[in-house]
Design a protein around this motif. Structure first.
Motif, PDB file in Angstrom:
ATOM      1  N   ASP A  53      10.038  -4.356  50.257  1.00  0.00           N
ATOM      2  CA  ASP A  53       8.953  -4.752  49.354  1.00  0.00           C
ATOM      3  C   ASP A  53       9.214  -4.313  47.919  1.00  0.00           C
ATOM      4  O   ASP A  53       9.102  -5.098  46.984  1.00  0.00           O
ATOM      5  N   ALA A  54       9.617  -3.075  47.694  1.00  0.00           N
ATOM      6  CA  ALA A  54       9.808  -2.538  46.343  1.00  0.00           C
ATOM      7  C   ALA A  54      11.262  -2.601  45.891  1.00  0.00           C
ATOM      8  O   ALA A  54      11.568  -2.269  44.756  1.00  0.00           O
ATOM      9  N   ASN A  55      12.154  -3.017  46.780  1.00  0.00           N
ATOM     10  CA  ASN A  55      13.583  -3.113  46.487  1.00  0.00           C
ATOM     11  C   ASN A  55      14.224  -3.847  47.649  1.00  0.00           C
ATOM     12  O   ASN A  55      13.534  -4.243  48.598  1.00  0.00           O
ATOM     13  N   LYS A  56      15.545  -3.987  47.627  1.00  0.00           N
ATOM     14  CA  LYS A  56      16.230  -4.757  48.656  1.00  0.00           C
ATOM     15  C   LYS A  56      16.763  -3.874  49.778  1.00  0.00           C
ATOM     16  O   LYS A  56      17.050  -2.688  49.587  1.00  0.00           O
ATOM     17  N   ASP A  74      12.602   2.352  47.615  1.00  0.00           N
ATOM     18  CA  ASP A  74      11.795   2.663  46.436  1.00  0.00           C
ATOM     19  C   ASP A  74      12.356   1.854  45.273  1.00  0.00           C
ATOM     20  O   ASP A  74      13.505   1.407  45.326  1.00  0.00           O
ATOM     21  N   PRO A  75      11.594   1.698  44.215  1.00  0.00           N
ATOM     22  CA  PRO A  75      12.099   0.959  43.042  1.00  0.00           C
ATOM     23  C   PRO A  75      13.294   1.668  42.405  1.00  0.00           C
ATOM     24  O   PRO A  75      13.569   2.832  42.678  1.00  0.00           O
ATOM     25  N   GLY A  76      13.954   0.931  41.518  1.00  0.00           N
ATOM     26  CA  GLY A  76      15.082   1.504  40.771  1.00  0.00           C
ATOM     27  C   GLY A  76      16.336   1.521  41.594  1.00  0.00           C
ATOM     28  O   GLY A  76      16.682   0.536  42.244  1.00  0.00           O
ATOM     29  N   ASN A 113      16.105   9.208  49.734  1.00  0.00           N
ATOM     30  CA  ASN A 113      16.571   8.460  48.565  1.00  0.00           C
ATOM     31  C   ASN A 113      17.845   9.028  47.961  1.00  0.00           C
ATOM     32  O   ASN A 113      17.958  10.235  47.722  1.00  0.00           O
TER      33      ASN A 113
END
Length: 189
Positions: A53-56, A74-76, A113
């Motif tokens: 959802d927030a990344n691949k 997570d994003p980024g 992460n």
């Protein structure tokens, strides 16, 4: 049972649509959501959740993600990148990390992460690999938090890597042979 007749484990999230190679096997009870790619001959087993959802999330070829595993992002820089011939044991949490070709993750492990497990590296069962840590080729890490325990021989590495080939064959079997059984058959004996 074909993908057309089975309840779909794939979910679009807005414009994000999961994709799987035709030879990949995804259990009907899995949930594959959003920006997820699954490579050829890979297996996503029962009750897995892959939520892009927030990344691949990228899953390579001949990789097995065993029952009850959750993969999230997570994003980024925290996409979940899983290479070819990777084994992820039952009930793992894989979050925003990289598992290179030929990595092995034991049952009930958590990877956070930015962590990396290199090809030929092993994270033992029940371990916690904290953010930014790296398991190098030929290393066995265990514990919570995980630490280097020993260096693996080439024979050890090949034995861990052989699990991916076994699961690749098993995924093909499930792709070809699994089908639901009517409730009436089950209760009539």
């Amino acid at each position: 049972m074909t993908r057309e007749t089975a309840a779909s484990p794939f979910y679009r999230l807005g414009s994000l649509v999961p994709r799987a190679a035709p030879s990949a096997w995804v259990a009907p009870s899995a949930s594959v959501i959003g920006d997820v790619d699954i490579g050829a001959h890979s297996g996503i087993w029962f009750n897995c959740v892959l939520r892009g959802d927030a990344n691949k999330i990228r899953i390579g070829e001949r990789t097995n993600i065993q029952d009850g595993t959750v993969i999230h992002v997570d994003p980024g820089p925290f996409a979940a990148l899983v290479g070819d011939d990777v084994t992820i044991g039952h009930s793992c949490l894989i979050h925003g990390c990289t598992l290179e070709d030929g990595a092995f993750v034991g049952m009930a492990s958590t990877i956070l992460n930015g962590a990396v497990v290199e090809g030929g590296g092993v994270l033992g069962a029940g371990s916690l690999l904290t953010s930014g840590k790296r398991v190098k080729r030929g290393e066995l890490w265990t514990g919570a938090p995980a630490q280097l325990r020993r260096t693996l021989s080439e024979e050890d590495i090949q034995e861990f890597m052989s699990v991916a080939a076994h699961y690749c064959r098993n995924a093909k079997r499930f792709l070809d042979e699994i089908e639901p059984v009517a409730h009436e058959i089950l209760i009539s004996g």
